[in-house]
Design a protein around this motif. Structure first.
Motif, PDB file in Angstrom:
ATOM      1  N   ARG A 232      82.280  39.007  54.086  1.00  0.00           N
ATOM      2  CA  ARG A 232      82.440  38.994  52.625  1.00  0.00           C
ATOM      3  C   ARG A 232      82.806  37.610  52.082  1.00  0.00           C
ATOM      4  NH1 ARG A 232      85.472  43.415  54.290  1.00  0.00           N
ATOM      5  NH2 ARG A 232      87.437  42.372  53.723  1.00  0.00           N
ATOM      6  N   ARG A 233      82.847  36.607  52.943  1.00  0.00           N
ATOM      7  CA  ARG A 233      83.226  35.269  52.496  1.00  0.00           C
ATOM      8  C   ARG A 233      81.973  34.506  52.063  1.00  0.00           C
ATOM      9  NH1 ARG A 233      88.431  34.579  53.177  1.00  0.00           N
ATOM     10  NH2 ARG A 233      89.544  35.633  54.871  1.00  0.00           N
ATOM     11  N   PRO A 234      81.804  34.278  50.764  1.00  0.00           N
ATOM     12  CA  PRO A 234      80.582  33.620  50.293  1.00  0.00           C
ATOM     13  C   PRO A 234      80.421  32.204  50.820  1.00  0.00           C
ATOM     14  CG  PRO A 234      82.186  33.824  48.509  1.00  0.00           C
ATOM     15  CD  PRO A 234      82.710  34.629  49.648  1.00  0.00           C
ATOM     16  N   GLU A 235      81.532  31.534  51.125  1.00  0.00           N
ATOM     17  CA  GLU A 235      81.442  30.153  51.589  1.00  0.00           C
ATOM     18  C   GLU A 235      80.804  30.038  52.978  1.00  0.00           C
ATOM     19  OE1 GLU A 235      85.731  31.467  52.614  1.00  0.00           O
ATOM     20  OE2 GLU A 235      84.179  31.874  51.119  1.00  0.00           O
ATOM     21  N   LEU A 236      80.662  31.176  53.682  1.00  0.00           N
ATOM     22  CA  LEU A 236      80.062  31.157  55.019  1.00  0.00           C
ATOM     23  C   LEU A 236      78.586  31.529  55.002  1.00  0.00           C
ATOM     24  CD1 LEU A 236      82.938  32.920  57.035  1.00  0.00           C
ATOM     25  CD2 LEU A 236      82.538  30.457  56.742  1.00  0.00           C
ATOM     26  N   ALA A 237      78.019  31.715  53.823  1.00  0.00           N
ATOM     27  CA  ALA A 237      76.647  32.237  53.727  1.00  0.00           C
ATOM     28  C   ALA A 237      75.640  31.397  54.502  1.00  0.00           C
ATOM     29  CB  ALA A 237      76.232  32.329  52.256  1.00  0.00           C
ATOM     30  N   GLU A 238      75.736  30.070  54.426  1.00  0.00           N
ATOM     31  CA  GLU A 238      74.705  29.230  55.037  1.00  0.00           C
ATOM     32  C   GLU A 238      74.774  29.205  56.563  1.00  0.00           C
ATOM     33  OE1 GLU A 238      75.185  24.959  54.143  1.00  0.00           O
ATOM     34  OE2 GLU A 238      77.131  25.487  53.306  1.00  0.00           O
ATOM     35  N   VAL A 239      75.859  29.691  57.161  1.00  0.00           N
ATOM     36  CA  VAL A 239      75.955  29.716  58.629  1.00  0.00           C
ATOM     37  C   VAL A 239      76.110  31.137  59.160  1.00  0.00           C
ATOM     38  CG1 VAL A 239      76.917  27.392  58.741  1.00  0.00           C
ATOM     39  CG2 VAL A 239      78.472  29.364  58.600  1.00  0.00           C
ATOM     40  N   ARG A 240      76.032  32.130  58.281  1.00  0.00           N
ATOM     41  CA  ARG A 240      76.358  33.496  58.682  1.00  0.00           C
ATOM     42  C   ARG A 240      75.489  34.008  59.826  1.00  0.00           C
ATOM     43  NH1 ARG A 240      79.523  36.064  55.677  1.00  0.00           N
ATOM     44  NH2 ARG A 240      78.766  35.209  53.704  1.00  0.00           N
ATOM     45  N   ALA A 241      74.233  33.590  59.886  1.00  0.00           N
ATOM     46  CA  ALA A 241      73.330  34.081  60.931  1.00  0.00           C
ATOM     47  C   ALA A 241      73.769  33.619  62.316  1.00  0.00           C
ATOM     48  CB  ALA A 241      71.905  33.601  60.644  1.00  0.00           C
ATOM     49  N   ARG A 242      74.561  32.563  62.367  1.00  0.00           N
ATOM     50  CA  ARG A 242      75.005  32.028  63.666  1.00  0.00           C
ATOM     51  C   ARG A 242      76.495  32.256  63.907  1.00  0.00           C
ATOM     52  NH1 ARG A 242      74.309  26.278  63.872  1.00  0.00           N
ATOM     53  NH2 ARG A 242      74.104  26.134  61.601  1.00  0.00           N
ATOM     54  N   LEU A 243      77.102  33.103  63.094  1.00  0.00           N
ATOM     55  CA  LEU A 243      78.549  33.306  63.165  1.00  0.00           C
ATOM     56  C   LEU A 243      78.859  34.780  63.350  1.00  0.00           C
ATOM     57  CD1 LEU A 243      81.412  32.045  62.781  1.00  0.00           C
ATOM     58  CD2 LEU A 243      81.159  32.525  60.339  1.00  0.00           C
ATOM     59  N   SER A 244      79.755  35.076  64.280  1.00  0.00           N
ATOM     60  CA  SER A 244      80.200  36.450  64.492  1.00  0.00           C
ATOM     61  C   SER A 244      81.704  36.431  64.754  1.00  0.00           C
ATOM     62  CB  SER A 244      79.463  37.100  65.673  1.00  0.00           C
ATOM     63  OG  SER A 244      79.682  36.363  66.870  1.00  0.00           O
ATOM     64  N   GLY A 245      82.277  37.610  64.905  1.00  0.00           N
ATOM     65  CA  GLY A 245      83.716  37.676  65.114  1.00  0.00           C
ATOM     66  C   GLY A 245      84.099  38.764  66.099  1.00  0.00           C
ATOM     67  N   VAL A 246      85.216  38.554  66.783  1.00  0.00           N
ATOM     68  CA  VAL A 246      85.804  39.586  67.638  1.00  0.00           C
ATOM     69  C   VAL A 246      87.288  39.686  67.282  1.00  0.00           C
ATOM     70  CG1 VAL A 246      84.177  39.345  69.535  1.00  0.00           C
ATOM     71  CG2 VAL A 246      86.246  37.947  69.530  1.00  0.00           C
ATOM     72  N   ALA A 247      87.787  40.893  67.169  1.00  0.00           N
ATOM     73  CA  ALA A 247      89.175  41.112  66.791  1.00  0.00           C
ATOM     74  C   ALA A 247      90.069  41.083  68.023  1.00  0.00           C
ATOM     75  CB  ALA A 247      89.317  42.448  66.077  1.00  0.00           C
ATOM     76  N   ILE A 248      91.186  40.370  67.895  1.00  0.00           N
ATOM     77  CA  ILE A 248      92.164  40.342  68.985  1.00  0.00           C
ATOM     78  C   ILE A 248      93.543  40.059  68.400  1.00  0.00           C
ATOM     79  CG2 ILE A 248      91.704  37.881  69.447  1.00  0.00           C
ATOM     80  CD1 ILE A 248      92.290  38.544  72.446  1.00  0.00           C
ATOM     81  N   ASP A 249      94.525  40.766  68.888  1.00  0.00           N
ATOM     82  CA  ASP A 249      95.915  40.543  68.506  1.00  0.00           C
ATOM     83  C   ASP A 249      96.611  39.948  69.718  1.00  0.00           C
ATOM     84  OD1 ASP A 249      98.570  40.584  67.821  1.00  0.00           O
ATOM     85  OD2 ASP A 249      98.590  42.655  67.104  1.00  0.00           O
ATOM     86  N   TRP A 250      96.924  38.657  69.650  1.00  0.00           N
ATOM     87  CA  TRP A 250      97.470  37.957  70.812  1.00  0.00           C
ATOM     88  C   TRP A 250      98.895  38.382  71.137  1.00  0.00           C
ATOM     89  CZ3 TRP A 250      94.349  35.476  73.976  1.00  0.00           C
ATOM     90  CH2 TRP A 250      93.143  34.964  73.486  1.00  0.00           C
TER      91      TRP A 250
END
Length: 374
Positions: A232-250
């Motif tokens: 939902r972060r519009p500032e990441l639109a131009e790199v979104r296709a190459r960006l993913s995330g994994v959730a972790i609580d250290w």
């Protein structure tokens, strides 16, 4: 005991009073900044207090009380009235001192000031409790149920949220360009790289990395609240296709090895991340990161080192931020000194491949490899 006849006694007494009344000085400065009064005076040197009050939308009384505080505090000074204002008026004019000019125009000073005002000030009333208990007692100024600040950053009130991210981003951004230059020398631009950005928050560094390395991919490993917000972060639109995330609580026993996207990457990155944890927690995080790496992987750690600064202003900023960690962030972390951080790296099984100090305002970039990687 005070030896009142000793040299510089009056100057020392003034310095002590400035400390005794520091909260009042700070709030007067905050009022002058937020109302625009300080900017009006900076832009109109020699202006009368009444005239400045009108331009800032304050009452004459309010402006007088604030400016009377800021003159002996060294933020304003009295002058002759500006040309034309003396007609029908008596008294003096006002202008900003170099310190006042920094509050109006210097980005670092403003980022630090508004962070102190909107994020820290109310919670600092609980400093003694936080020091005694090793818990962020100051968080009760926002919500008594919060255990640490990090999962709740999106829930902060508007000014506090803006100030927190403004502070964090300003200090990080100053070092990112230089750090990316160093990484570009390590990795050929044509090589497809995978970055794991640990504690990547809003994806600010990952975006900069992906723009610098157009063939790369990035994975942000952070708390669920941050990972869930990435799409939902519009500032990441131009790199979104190459960006993913994994959730972790250290702060749990979670392992990166349980998240295939984050295993075996070329580069792992931590920016102002380890200082958010105690020494024992930092060793644990680094150890679990190492277990997800290959012998060819590298870990880049960007951290301010509290006792390796070029300027006292930077050292003061880091020491103040450490108190924020204690009272409001988590209760048990601080910026590490050089010996501590290097000891943490070794305890987690890392060798230092290179060090790059004096990046941005106060950062050092460490390039680490797993100790058994030759």
């Amino acid at each position: 005991m005070l030896r009142r006849n000793r040299p510089n006694y009056l100057e020392t007494l003034e310095s002590a009073q400035r400390l005794a009344f520091a909260p009042l000085i700070f709030q007067a400065a905050a009022a002058a900044l937020r109302s625009g009064l300080l900017k009006v005076i900076a832009e109109n040197p020699g202006i009368s207090s009444d005239e400045a009050a009108g331009k800032a939308g304050m009452t004459a009384y309010a402006a007088e009380v604030v400016t009377d505080m800021l003159v002996p505090a060294g933020i304003l000074e009295r002058t002759a009235l500006a040309q034309g204002e003396e007609n029908g008026k008596s008294g003096h004019g006002l202008k900003t001192t170099p310190t006042g000019d920094l509050l109006v125009y210097d980005e670092m000073t403003r980022a630090n000031f508004f962070f102190s005002e909107s994020v820290c000030y109310a919670g600092l009333a609980f400093t003694r409790e936080a020091l005694a208990e090793g818990k962020p007692a100051g968080l009760k100024a926002f919500n008594p149920g919060w255990k640490t600040i990090y999962p709740h950053l999106p829930e902060l009130p508007g000014e506090a949220r803006s100030a927190w991210f403004g502070f964090d981003h300003w200090h990080s951004d100053q070092a990112y360009g230089a750090a990316l230059d160093i990484l570009a020398r390590m990795f050929p631009q044509t090589s497809p790289l995978t970055l794991v950005d640990i504690g990547g928050n809003t994806g600010r560094f990952s975006k900069a990395f992906l723009l610098r390395f157009p063939e790369a991919k990035a994975v942000i490993a952070d708390l669920p609240v941050e990972v869930d917000a990435l799409p939902r972060r519009p500032e990441l639109a131009e790199v979104r296709a190459r960006l993913s995330g994994v959730a972790i609580d250290w702060l749990t026993p979670d392992e990166l090895t349980d998240r295939p996207q984050a295993e075996g990457a070329d580069l792992y990155w931590m920016s102002q991340f380890l200082d958010c944890f105690s020494e024992t927690e930092a060793v644990s995080i680094l150890t679990r990161t190492r277990r997800a790496m290959t012998q060819n992987s590298r870990l880049a750690v960007l951290e301010p080192i509290v006792d390796e600064q070029r300027h006292r202003a930077a050292e003061l900023s880091l020491a103040a931020t450490s108190l924020y960690f204690t009272v409001l962030a988590n209760g048990n972390s601080k910026f590490f000194n050089g010996a501590e951080l290097r000891r943490i790296f070794a305890a987690a099984g890392f060798a230092i491949e290179s060090e790059h100090p004096d990046l941005g305002v106060s950062h050092t970039l460490f390039i680490l490899r797993p100790e058994n990687a030759f």
